[in-house]
Structures are given as C-alpha cells and as structure tokens.
Design a protein around this motif. Structure first.
Motif, PDB file in Angstrom:
ATOM      1  N   ARG A 138      -7.379  36.231  90.048  1.00  0.00           N
ATOM      2  CA  ARG A 138      -6.177  37.346  90.231  1.00  0.00           C
ATOM      3  C   ARG A 138      -5.323  37.059  91.262  1.00  0.00           C
ATOM      4  NH1 ARG A 138      -7.619  40.866  86.472  1.00  0.00           N
ATOM      5  NH2 ARG A 138     -10.088  41.219  86.301  1.00  0.00           N
ATOM      6  N   ARG A 205      -7.922  35.782  79.932  1.00  0.00           N
ATOM      7  CA  ARG A 205      -8.289  37.214  79.966  1.00  0.00           C
ATOM      8  C   ARG A 205      -7.354  37.801  81.478  1.00  0.00           C
ATOM      9  NH1 ARG A 205     -12.453  39.975  76.999  1.00  0.00           N
ATOM     10  NH2 ARG A 205     -12.381  41.677  78.687  1.00  0.00           N
ATOM     11  N   GLN A 208      -4.045  38.705  80.229  1.00  0.00           N
ATOM     12  CA  GLN A 208      -4.008  39.965  79.211  1.00  0.00           C
ATOM     13  C   GLN A 208      -4.297  41.360  80.343  1.00  0.00           C
ATOM     14  OE1 GLN A 208      -3.596  39.355  76.039  1.00  0.00           O
ATOM     15  NE2 GLN A 208      -3.619  37.276  76.621  1.00  0.00           N
ATOM     16  N   ARG A 210      -6.941  41.815  81.647  1.00  0.00           N
ATOM     17  CA  ARG A 210      -8.306  42.526  81.299  1.00  0.00           C
ATOM     18  C   ARG A 210      -9.586  42.299  82.247  1.00  0.00           C
ATOM     19  NH1 ARG A 210      -8.105  41.056  74.660  1.00  0.00           N
ATOM     20  NH2 ARG A 210      -6.399  42.644  74.182  1.00  0.00           N
ATOM     21  N   GLU A 211     -10.607  42.991  82.448  1.00  0.00           N
ATOM     22  CA  GLU A 211     -11.739  42.692  83.252  1.00  0.00           C
ATOM     23  C   GLU A 211     -12.134  41.262  82.670  1.00  0.00           C
ATOM     24  OE1 GLU A 211     -12.788  43.977  85.992  1.00  0.00           O
ATOM     25  OE2 GLU A 211     -10.808  45.349  85.905  1.00  0.00           O
ATOM     26  N   ASP A 230     -12.591  37.782  74.096  1.00  0.00           N
ATOM     27  CA  ASP A 230     -12.380  38.919  73.332  1.00  0.00           C
ATOM     28  C   ASP A 230     -13.373  40.366  73.476  1.00  0.00           C
ATOM     29  OD1 ASP A 230     -10.465  37.423  72.125  1.00  0.00           O
ATOM     30  OD2 ASP A 230     -11.779  36.778  70.487  1.00  0.00           O
ATOM     31  N   LEU A 232     -14.399  43.695  74.428  1.00  0.00           N
ATOM     32  CA  LEU A 232     -13.794  44.776  74.925  1.00  0.00           C
ATOM     33  C   LEU A 232     -14.749  46.092  75.065  1.00  0.00           C
ATOM     34  CD1 LEU A 232     -10.053  44.794  73.428  1.00  0.00           C
ATOM     35  CD2 LEU A 232     -10.972  43.921  75.994  1.00  0.00           C
TER      36      LEU A 232
END
Length: 483
Positions: A138, A205, A208, A210-211, A230, A232
């Motif tokens: 991150r 990810r 994106q 996302r976690e 992918d 979720l």
C-alpha cells in the motif's frame, strides 16, 4: 597448446605466423583458450588493445557465447524444438501441470505421487505472506506499474529470511551440496514459487483498491492464484476450470526458456552469492523490458493500432518501410515457428469458447496470414511466436500492463532451476565478470576547469531539464547557500 586432433580447432595467427590448437568439447571452444594467442603490439596500435596479453573474444549481445553447462532446457531454434529435461514441450503441455513441470525443471525428473504431494504441499504452505507486507504494497502509488511493484516485492521478501542470506550465514550457504545446505535451498525454492502468485495477486488487488486475500487451501497452484486475484467474499467461490487449465498451460509453456535475458540476469546477480530473493528480483527487473516480458503487451498494442483486418496490408507495407514495428513475429532463437505457438492457439480456442472471441483475433489472424505469404517476412524467418498469448490474457480480463506479471509467475521456476544448478555445479560458483573492448580515449592529463575547451554535441553534454511547479519557483527564490 595441445596437438591437433579430430576434436580440435587449428588456428594460425597471421600476425606472428604461429599455429595454435584449441580443443573442441561438446562442440564448443573455451574463450579463455584464445587468451594464449598473443602477439607484439603493432606500430601505432593502441596500448588499450592489450595485444600482448592475449586475444579476446568479442560477442556483443551474447549471440554465440555459452556461459555454462546445463541439463535443464534444450532448444533447437532451426527445427522448432523445445524440451524440458528431455521431455518435449508438447507432451508436457498435454499431460503435465505447471507445478509438476516445476519439479521436473528444478530436480531433474518427473516426481512420483508421494514426491509431488510433498513438493506441492510445501509450495502451498509457503504461499502465505507476512501481515506487514500489506503496508509495503500500500506504500506504492495507485498507478504504479505492477512489474515495478513485483520486482520490489521479491527484493523485499529477502529481508525476512536471514537464514537464507549468504552475506549473514557464510558464502558457502548454498554451495556445499550437503543435506543441511540442500534443505535451506529447497525451503527458499518453496517460498519463492509459493509466494510468486501471492505477490502477483497483491500487486493486482492494490491497484483495484481491494483487500488482500489469504491463499486458499485445497486448490491447485493456478486456481489459488485466480482465487486470490478475484475473490470478493462469495461463498464457495471457485475459479472457472477452463480458465484455470488455460492459465496453467500458459504457465507451463513459460516456465523456462534456457539462457534468456532474465535467466542470465538472475545468474549474473546470483554468481555474487547474494540471497536467492535478490537474484530473482534481478530476473524480474530484466523481464520487465519490452524486448523480453513486455512483448505480449506490445503485440496487443500493435493489434489495437492496426484496428480492423482490412488495415493489415497498409500496416505490412509500413513495416517493410521500417515505419512500424512488427511485434509477435520472429525470435532470437527460433528461426522457424515457435513450438509453443501451436499450443497457445489451441489454448486460445478453449478460452474463447467461454469468453467469446477477442475482437482483435481476426486482425491477428489476418496479420498472420499476410506475413506468412509475404516474401519479405518469409525470407527473414519471421514466423509467429508465443507472444500472441496476450490475446488470451486479454480475453480473460487481465489488464495489458499485467501481462508481464503473468510471465514472471511461471518463469520464477526456471530462474530457480538455473540458480540451483549453478550453486551446485562442479568446481563451485565463479562470479560472472565479462570482458570489454576499450575504445575510449588514451591516457590524458587533467586540465584545470578554467583552461578547458567547451565540448559540444547532443550525446556529449547533459540535457537541459525544463522545470515547472515547485521546482521552478524554488529556482527563482533566494535562500542561503543557493548556487
């Protein structure tokens, strides 16, 4: 020099009139044997040529220089042959899996059922990343190229495992070949193969927003990767088996390709006896380049620029005028067709059955047919190569700048196979240190700055940088110590 035999090369140095006999072993001559061919420096010859120190071998780009003896991959570019440890790639793609082929490449033989269970379980168990890795991923900008992220991640990974660092544990850590040394080596192999998919999924990810997903249990290597990409939160989520199989075949095809740029980069860095994570990061960085792993992306961008099939003839003519670059055709090694390209075509058919045909497929086929009928491309042996698998990645929904990542994941296996072989080679590891042919200035005396003449020329002076924003305003400001 030895006496002439049937397996030797006779050389006459016309500078001195001396004859030399150089042994030929495995259809190769040692470059170092040419060092014994010495001659006095000619009148007016540059001392930097070092003529009296022996003949050097010039091979820019390693067009015909063998750097090691290997038992891993065999390629006959003229016949279109590719074999892993003796097994034809066509047989492996039909019957094997990527992870089983990984075992073959690294350890030299196809595993028994019990051997494969141990290997696959270890790879799976070592796929999980440390929690702190989330902060690492991150920390990148939202638009960072995934290959920049992945290259950094491999190097970052090495900071966790001090027991695998020869700089800390001694330079013979991986070269002894005894049971403890092999055990340490194998553990890093499990870690790198297992975490390759995890790092790649995290690089995807984070883009994106996302976690991150913990690698699942009970799934195949490729299915686990797609799951991490992918998932979720859906209950009993399972990636499509056709896509899993297709990606596994492509992983197998890309697992190794002999002494390519990234493999040799891995070995060049590894020859310093650095930790394997740093060596793999070097391979990843090499594969990032558009002449290597970026070729898949280049093919799709080329097809997008062509657009419709009816635009192909004009594009072909532009290529022949050297106004456009043709991607996806020709190969440094293969002078006929790339044996992997036929498997890619079959895999594409299976994928397109469930995803629908890529809109660029007809353009790609028109380009293929036109090039194969044009004497310009036929005479230059520019046959289609494996880089057309970018159409499969595109159909599966992967972004174009992620294509090289899908190349890295399987190629980690090949890099590790070559690295392990080098660590265990007879005679130990010798650091790679190529020679150069110095063509620069001869000896010059230092000139004080006030007495120097201006040197001009586009390549001989640094470029001026146009400043804007805070940089521009700072240059206009005044402050203590400003130059």
């Amino acid at each position: 020099m030895s006496k002439p035999t049937a397996s030797s090369l006779s050389v006459r140095d016309n500078r001195t009139g001396k004859d030399y006999t150089i042994p030929i072993v495995d259809n190769a001559v040692r470059a170092v044997d040419f060092k014994g061919i010495k001659a006095p420096r000619l009148a007016g010859e540059r001392e930097e040529n070092e003529t009296e120190k022996g003949l050097r071998v010039s091979d820019q780009g390693f067009l015909n220089t063998a750097v090691l003896h290997s038992q891993i991959t065999y390629i006959d570019g003229d016949a279109g042959v590719l074999r892993y440890r003796g097994y034809p790639i066509e047989q492996l793609a039909l019957h094997s899996s990527h992870l089983e082929t990984a075992y073959l490449l690294i350890y030299g033989s196809l595993p028994t059922k019990s051997q494969f269970e141990i290997f696959s379980n270890e790879v799976s168990q070592h796929a999980v990343m440390h929690a702190e890795a989330q902060q690492f991923f991150r920390s990148f900008r939202y638009d960072a190229h995934p290959m920049a992220v992945l290259t950094s991640a491999f190097a970052y990974l090495g900071s966790y495992y001090q027991e695998a660092n020869p700089s800390l544990q001694g330079q013979t850590l991986f070269t002894k070949g005894d049971a403890p040394s092999l055990a340490i080596m194998d553990k890093q192999i499990y870690r790198l193969i297992g975490k390759a998919t995890t790092l790649a999924a995290m690089a995807y990810r984070v883009r994106q927003g996302r976690e991150f997903v913990t690698p699942p249990t009970g799934m195949s290597y490729t299915a686990s990767f797609l799951y991490q990409m992918d998932y979720l939160g859906q209950e009993d989520y399972t990636p499509n088996p056709v896509l899993v199989k297709a990606l596994d075949v492509l992983f197998l095809l890309h697992a190794d390709h002999e002494m390519n740029a990234s493999a040799s980069s891995t070995l060049q860095v590894g020859s310093s006896l650095v930790d394997p994570f740093s060596a793999i990061a070097a391979g990843c960085a090499s594969l990032y380049g558009p002449l290597h792993g970026g070729a898949n992306e280049a093919v799709v961008r080329m097809l997008l620029s062509i657009g419709k099939p009816e635009n192909v003839p004009a594009f072909i003519e532009a290529v022949k005028r050297r106004e456009k670059v043709l991607s996806g055709f020709g190969h440094r090694i293969y002078k006929t067709s790339d044996p992997r390209s036929f498997i890619v075509r079959k895999t594409a058919d299976e994928v397109f059955k469930i995803t629908g045909k890529d809109a660029l497929l007809e353009t790609a086929m028109a380009l293929h047919d036109a090039a194969m009928k044009d004497e310009y491309f036929v005479s230059r042996k520019l046959a289609p190569n494996v880089d057309f698998c970018g159409l499969i990645y595109r159909a599966m929904g992967f972004p174009m700048d992620y294509f090289p990542v899908l190349f890295v994941i399987p190629r980690v296996v090949g890099w590790l196979a070559h690295w392990r072989q080098m660590m265990l080679q007879t005679g130990g590891v010798k650091i790679w240190r190529p020679r150069q042919i110095y063509v620069g200035a001869g000896k010059r005396d230092y000139v004080p700055i006030g007495k120097r003449e201006t040197v001009e020329g586009l390549r001989l002076t640094p470029s001026a940088v146009e400043h804007s924003g805070i940089s521009k305003r700072t240059r206009l400001a005044t402050y203590k110590g400003k130059l």
